[in-house]
Design a protein around this motif. Sequence first.
Motif, mmCIF file in Angstrom:
data_model
loop_
_atom_site.group_PDB
_atom_site.id
_atom_site.type_symbol
_atom_site.label_atom_id
_atom_site.label_comp_id
_atom_site.label_asym_id
_atom_site.label_seq_id
_atom_site.Cartn_x
_atom_site.Cartn_y
_atom_site.Cartn_z
ATOM 1 N N UNK A 179 9.390 -1.790 1.269
ATOM 2 C CA UNK A 179 8.243 -2.350 1.258
ATOM 3 C C UNK A 179 7.334 -1.694 0.769
ATOM 4 N N UNK A 180 6.173 -2.045 0.409
ATOM 5 C CA UNK A 180 5.056 -1.413 -0.213
ATOM 6 C C UNK A 180 3.756 -1.779 0.508
ATOM 7 N N UNK A 181 2.673 -0.812 0.174
ATOM 8 C CA UNK A 181 1.445 -1.117 0.757
ATOM 9 C C UNK A 181 0.692 -0.885 -0.379
ATOM 10 N N UNK A 182 -0.446 -2.036 -0.795
ATOM 11 C CA UNK A 182 -1.304 -1.633 -1.848
ATOM 12 C C UNK A 182 -2.603 -1.198 -1.121
ATOM 13 N N UNK A 183 -3.006 -0.157 -1.674
ATOM 14 C CA UNK A 183 -4.014 1.044 -1.147
ATOM 15 C C UNK A 183 -5.342 0.784 -1.568
ATOM 16 N N UNK A 184 -5.277 0.070 -2.839
ATOM 17 C CA UNK A 184 -6.437 -0.257 -3.705
ATOM 18 C C UNK A 184 -6.301 0.157 -5.204
ATOM 19 N N UNK A 185 -7.098 -0.188 -6.176
ATOM 20 C CA UNK A 185 -6.792 0.157 -7.455
ATOM 21 C C UNK A 185 -5.589 -0.168 -8.027
ATOM 22 N N UNK A 186 -4.935 0.976 -8.518
ATOM 23 C CA UNK A 186 -3.305 0.745 -8.999
ATOM 24 C C UNK A 186 -2.556 1.469 -7.944
ATOM 25 N N UNK A 187 -2.784 1.771 -6.967
ATOM 26 C CA UNK A 187 -2.108 2.966 -5.991
ATOM 27 C C UNK A 187 -1.418 1.977 -4.867
ATOM 28 N N UNK A 188 -0.045 2.153 -4.950
ATOM 29 C CA UNK A 188 0.759 1.553 -4.073
ATOM 30 C C UNK A 188 1.817 2.410 -3.464
ATOM 31 N N UNK A 189 1.846 2.320 -2.011
ATOM 32 C CA UNK A 189 2.616 3.460 -1.402
ATOM 33 C C UNK A 189 3.974 2.815 -1.019
ATOM 34 N N UNK A 190 4.972 3.461 -0.617
ATOM 35 C CA UNK A 190 6.208 2.850 0.269
ATOM 36 C C UNK A 190 5.666 2.983 1.786
#
Length: 82
Positions: A1-12
């Motif tokens: 699963x991933x979380x979108x932090x804003x802009x084009x940044x996504x983290x696991x």
Amino acid sequence: MFIHLGGDKIIRAAELVAIFDLSIEKNSKISKQFVSEAAKEKNIETIGEEESKSIVVTVGKVYYSPISSTTLKKRANQLWMT
């Protein structure tokens, strides 16, 4: 699963340690020290051009996100509930 932090940044989601409102940086000596150490180690990334609203701590990096901590926490909680 991933979380979108804003802009084009996504983290696991598995990398997520904590999500804080940006005001914690101003109100807590420990938070100031933590962010200062992360900056010395060059482990800080500011996402996008907008004003930062939250601090996201992951296993390897600290992110300044333009998305509010409340919204990010909701996104994270939705992942844990599914």
